[in-house]
Enzyme design. Sequence first.
Site, PDB file in Angstrom:
ATOM      1  N   ASN A   1     117.110  94.593  28.723  1.00 54.98           N
ATOM      2  CA  ASN A   1     117.712  93.370  29.653  1.00 54.98           C
ATOM      3  C   ASN A   1     118.779  92.718  28.637  1.00 54.98           C
ATOM      4  OD1 ASN A   1     115.902  92.248  28.142  1.00 54.98           O
ATOM      5  ND2 ASN A   1     115.502  90.676  29.620  1.00 54.98           N
TER       6      ASN A   1
ATOM      7  N   HIS B   1     102.989  93.378  30.216  1.00 52.71           N
ATOM      8  CA  HIS B   1     102.514  91.776  30.434  1.00 52.71           C
ATOM      9  C   HIS B   1     101.457  91.320  31.521  1.00 52.71           C
ATOM     10  CE1 HIS B   1     106.057  91.419  32.733  1.00 52.71           C
ATOM     11  NE2 HIS B   1     106.528  91.114  31.633  1.00 52.71           N
TER      12      HIS B   1
ATOM     13  N   ASP C   1     106.122  90.656  24.163  1.00 49.78           N
ATOM     14  CA  ASP C   1     107.009  90.056  25.289  1.00 49.78           C
ATOM     15  C   ASP C   1     108.147  88.990  24.220  1.00 49.78           C
ATOM     16  OD1 ASP C   1     108.772  89.416  27.332  1.00 49.78           O
ATOM     17  OD2 ASP C   1     107.491  88.538  28.499  1.00 49.78           O
TER      18      ASP C   1
ATOM     19  N   GLY D   1     110.158  82.286  28.831  1.00 50.96           N
ATOM     20  CA  GLY D   1     110.258  83.452  27.678  1.00 50.96           C
ATOM     21  C   GLY D   1     109.798  82.650  26.447  1.00 50.96           C
TER      22      GLY D   1
END
Lengths: 436, 328
Positions: free
Chosen positions: A93, A230, A303, A322
């Site tokens: 991404n 996750h 992550d 995040g």
Amino acid sequence: MRVVVRGGEVVGPDGPARADVGVEDGRIVIVGPDLEAPGDARVVDASGCWVGPGLVDLHTHLREPGHEEAETIESGARAAARGGYSAVVAMPNTEPALDTAAMVAFVQARGRDARVEVAVAGAITQGRRGELLAPMAEMAALGVRLFTDDGRGVQDPLVLRRAMEYARGLGVRVAEHCEDDRLAADGVMHEGALSGRLGLVGRPALAEELMVARDVELVRLTGCALHVMHLSSARALAIVTAARAEGLPVTCEVTPHHLTLDETAVEGYDPLFKVYPPLRPRADVEALTAGLAGGAIDAVATDHAPHAPETKDRTFDEAPPGMLGLEHAAALTLEALGGGDEAAAAFFALLSRRPARIAGLDRADARSGLGAHGGALVAGEDANLVVFDPRRHWRASRDELASRARNTPYHGRALTGRARALLVAGRVVLDGEELT
Amino acid sequence: MSVESIRGRSLLGLEDLSREAVLEVLDTAETFVEVHSREVKKVPALRGRVVASLFYEESTRTRLSFETAAKRLSADVLSLAVASSSVKKGESLRDTIATIDALGIDAVVMRHAASGAAQAVSRYVPHVRVINAGDGLHQHPTQGLLDAFTLRQVLAERAGLDGPASGSSLFEGLNVLIVGDIRHSRVARSDVAVYTTLGATVRLAAPGTLLPPGVESWPVEVVGDLDEALGLADVVCLLRLQRERGSGTFVPGLAEFTRTHGLTIERYARLKSTAFVMHPGPMIRGVEIDSAVADAPNALVERQVANGVPVRMAVLYLTVAGLGREAV
């Protein structure tokens, strides 16, 4: 021999045994007690430490290309090295997304100059828009083994069905960020009593659980291997566990933050604790912790999501989700496992051996140029190994990070366990906790 | 951990305030009511103090009420017009606050569409008193306080009592019914906190979609039968549908919402003759409240607005003047 790792407990798949490790030309050449070091050999002190396969992160956001102000492949790889990782899987991404062979080749090329090995996860769909399949075969030809639209899941069940049928034919794995966008809507934290009280819009656990259930049924239909990223809710873990009991090819990862933080962390509205899927209630944390020890969970993945400081300075609603992970994940995983030498085999299973298999990094691949990771620590293997001190006490600090970003939620937290040294393809990239 | 007094502190919400802290605000507000009837409507309590007013969301009554309150206390008011300011150029909340702080302020009155925005500001400038004038869906503490103030005032008048002397006794056993879009209402969260703190029984009535998640953990009773609950209520607080927060999609339509949860003439007839009707405004007449009900003698809507000034004077005075005993 060029490098001798001396005085540690070598943690094979079945547990630790005192041995030294000799490395030459990028490979482990001998594992045994009290090895002689030739005069020109570099000796790495592993006394009091575990010596295991270098850690493998299934879920790293390196932000390059597009958001180099937050992280670059080079800075992310330095953070990974400090965390004990010999390989990371770069998420697609970026801007633009890693959805073509050219984009994959760009990251692979940058990765070759980085301190650790950088594998690439390709996007499932063009631009990660969830509409048209990305050229997965062309990316697979460059050694891409994992495909995901991470950041979001593939929302349209027909598109995911096609992706899984296509991926199965290529022998690659589909990895999903499981959250239904419609149910998660504008939510910014776990939906429940706390979100109701704080006046923050909730993302229900149901958004995750329904998507996990849907994806499992698509695995049943297509036979494609699925990796649930996750995973954060107890119910979602139960769905994955049931699928595995039926023999379906489903694996899952949990993050260190879902194991060590719960939803009450967001009470102060600090966006450092904003993450998707959101931090869950204590009961979910406990279910994940139990799954970790019980084998229901395959891997711990970070992550690692760097964000430039100004973006996390916004209000909780506006700030991006995040948090950083690479530099603290190993200690946090050890904490979740309860610590101690008896945790050694599980530690390397969760952080290295199983993630390496899931990412297809357990074998060297000439197409990507990557070596084998997550090995048994025997002669002949690629020398990707970490020296980890499970008794080292230290304190997380946002001011002592190799990452370009500072968005760690663990600033000031006492940690136990730290990577002392790291060999990547036989090269010492970390020694005495310092990058070399 | 409950806060015993807001003196010298920020006011971010009402959930943590003790009964004593609430009563201190209500009693202080009583002393400011009298200022309104003076020819010169001003006291020197905050002379030389600077209060910034920072409204990221549009507001009529709250902003005017706060700025009037600050001026009656003789404070200097810095009013930032967010719509025509550097905020529109992309300046962050942190930088905007830092800029205003650099001008030397004692307090900031702040409204923002994001829950927790007032908390964020109090982290950025811990030496400045932050008064939350509404943050997202979270809290609107001065509205809760002025609602409680208004209710005690009318109950005391009716009972022939002195408000401050009555303390919280008039709230004991009082049945408060809050109706409407609870989910998206910061007023509801503040009202629930203040009324339960003062000893009232609070009931909520709303379509299932407009109840907040986790409402079962609130110190309230959720009623299924609105008509029955109306007959028990000593006061009914109505809330509008917050369509700007998407509540339009939570119910099939305004007409159906009015039919199920609006205070129509027919429902109004079910109220006890002694009951009061409250609304924090803005009212959408004909949706959650019939126009005739809004103008009924036992509707306290205008009184709520009028009381906004003395209550906000009390909040500014207590938070800014703090522990000092300046002359009123």
